[in-house]
Write an enzyme that holds these catalytic residues in place. Structure first.
Site, PDB file in Angstrom:
ATOM      1  N   CYS A   1       0.833  -1.021   0.059  1.00  0.00           N
ATOM      2  CA  CYS A   1      -0.132  -0.208   0.165  1.00  0.00           C
ATOM      3  C   CYS A   1       0.531   1.284   0.022  1.00  0.00           C
ATOM      4  O   CYS A   1       2.062   1.748   1.275  1.00  0.00           O
ATOM      5  CB  CYS A   1      -0.980  -0.192   1.113  1.00  0.00           C
TER       6      CYS A   1
ATOM      7  N   ASN B   1       1.624  -5.057  -6.293  1.00  0.00           N
ATOM      8  CA  ASN B   1       0.358  -4.984  -6.329  1.00  0.00           C
ATOM      9  C   ASN B   1      -0.060  -5.382  -7.506  1.00  0.00           C
ATOM     10  O   ASN B   1       0.564  -4.167  -8.513  1.00  0.00           O
ATOM     11  CB  ASN B   1      -0.592  -4.557  -5.049  1.00  0.00           C
TER      12      ASN B   1
ATOM     13  N   CYS C   1      -4.615   6.190  -4.293  1.00  0.00           N
ATOM     14  CA  CYS C   1      -4.016   4.815  -3.940  1.00  0.00           C
ATOM     15  C   CYS C   1      -2.258   4.816  -4.537  1.00  0.00           C
ATOM     16  O   CYS C   1      -2.959   5.554  -5.767  1.00  0.00           O
ATOM     17  CB  CYS C   1      -4.910   4.014  -5.010  1.00  0.00           C
TER      18      CYS C   1
HETATM   19  N1  LIG Z   1      -6.045  -2.333  -2.524  1.00  0.00           N
HETATM   20  C1  LIG Z   1      -4.736  -2.640  -2.211  1.00  0.00           C
HETATM   21  C2  LIG Z   1      -4.099  -2.437  -1.387  1.00  0.00           C
HETATM   22  C3  LIG Z   1      -3.827  -0.811  -1.286  1.00  0.00           C
HETATM   23  C4  LIG Z   1      -3.224  -0.222  -1.832  1.00  0.00           C
HETATM   24  C5  LIG Z   1      -3.350   1.250  -1.303  1.00  0.00           C
HETATM   25  N2  LIG Z   1      -4.088   2.189  -0.732  1.00  0.00           N
HETATM   26  C6  LIG Z   1      -2.579   1.869  -1.997  1.00  0.00           C
HETATM   27  O1  LIG Z   1      -2.017   3.651  -1.232  1.00  0.00           O
HETATM   28  O2  LIG Z   1      -1.364   1.801  -3.195  1.00  0.00           O
HETATM   29  C7  LIG Z   1      -4.748  -3.882  -2.690  1.00  0.00           C
HETATM   30  O3  LIG Z   1      -5.115  -5.008  -2.727  1.00  0.00           O
HETATM   31  O4  LIG Z   1      -3.409  -4.266  -4.152  1.00  0.00           O
END
Ligand SMILES: N[C@@H](CCC[C@H](N)C(=O)O)C(=O)O
Length: 292
Positions: free
Chosen positions: A87, A164, A230
């Site tokens: 994250c 991710n 994000c």
């Molecule tokens: N929802 C994402 C993980 C969180 C990402 C985050 N908010 C960021 O700032 O990068 C996932 O499930 O990959």
């Protein structure tokens, strides 16, 4: 019943409940995390971050093998309770939490290595916020068609992994970006095996100012729904836009999201190109909660 002292924090409006569990004794269920994140029945947040020593977790073995000084692990879960590998906003807020809580120290010019499910990530101060090296990125080859509410015909997505999974979709203009309803999850065809965060981007006019690329972005996060920002998504969006723009496109980007503006930089390393993210990290209040 478990009583937790927590801190609420955010990075560009992407908000988190953080708590310290140095020895790894608190194992919240997905349902407990979802209740904490519920904006009506809980504290309300896009995710929960547990500060736990790498040595106290099974996943921490790989982290410590990569960097024995990565004392702290960011144990991140989305609002639905699912675990996330990484994250980008969370890790900056996590760093602020570690520093303010006296769990770690970071002198100007130094880096703080933090364990995550996608490996060790180095964080350093940047202005009043932080910059994190998200590591090497790659195109996934998962390029689904994306359908979203109020967007009309399906659009082509570009799969990008920055620790991710993301799928980035280019829209024509601000009207389309404002119109798309990201309440319902966009439908990806085919759906990537591990799901994906989905970013919708439009270039700003002009696209490049003083050598810096500029885009607007909205996101539907895997496991959390639409969020105000994000961090890993802004990196994926900038990488996708540079890819589409072709030769001569810049390596520095500013990404405007509903919660603010984040910086993205691509730079060469011995293990391939890395991408970094910079932006704010705020702690808002402390509280106590009981989960049953
Ligand atoms: N929802 C994402 C993980 C969180 C990402 C985050 N908010 C960021 O700032 O990068 C996932 O499930 O990959």
């Amino acid at each position: 019943m478990t009583t937790l002292s927590f801190t609420k924090g955010h990075g560009a409006g992407n908000d988190f409940v953080l708590f310290a569990d140095p020895d790894g004794k608190v194992d919240l269920t997905a349902a407990q995390i979802a209740l904490i994140c519920d904006r009506h029945f809980g504290v309300g947040a896009d995710g929960v971050i547990r500060a736990v020593r790498s040595s106290a977790l099974p996943e921490g073995g790989a982290v410590l093998a990569e960097d024995p000084t990565a004392e702290w692990f960011m144990d991140y879960h989305n609002a639905d309770g699912s675990a996330g590998e990484m994250c980008g906003n969370g890790i900056r807020v996590f760093t602020r939490y570690l520093l303010d809580g006296g769990y770690a120290h970071l002198a100007p010019g130094q880096t703080l290595p933090i364990g995550t499910r996608s490996g060790v990530r180095d964080v350093q101060q940047s202005g009043t916020g932080f910059q994190v090296d998200l590591g090497a990125w790659h195109l996934t080859g998962d390029d689904p068609l994306v359908r979203a509410k109020d967007l009309g015909v399906a659009r082509p997505g570009l799969g990008i992994d920055v620790g991710n999974p993301h799928v980035v979709v280019a829209l024509a203009d601000d009207d389309e970006l404002d119109r798309v309803d990201l309440g319902p999850r966009p439908v990806l065809d085919p759906e990537p095996v591990n799901g994906a965060n989905v970013e919708f981007v439009v270039p700003s006019e002009p696209l490049i100012v003083d050598g810096i690329g500029r885009i607007r972005m909205r996101v539907h996060e895997r496991g959390s729904g639409e969020t105000l920002a994000c961090g890993t998504g802004t990196a994926a969006a900038a990488l996708a836009t540079r890819y589409w723009a072709g030769d001569g496109a810049p390596d520095n980007w500013k990404v405007r999201v509903p919660g603010g503006t984040l910086g993205v930089r691509m730079f060469p390393t011995e293990e391939g190109e890395h991408v970094s993210l910079s932006g704010p990290a705020e702690l808002v209040y402390d509280g106590e909660l009981t989960v049953g």
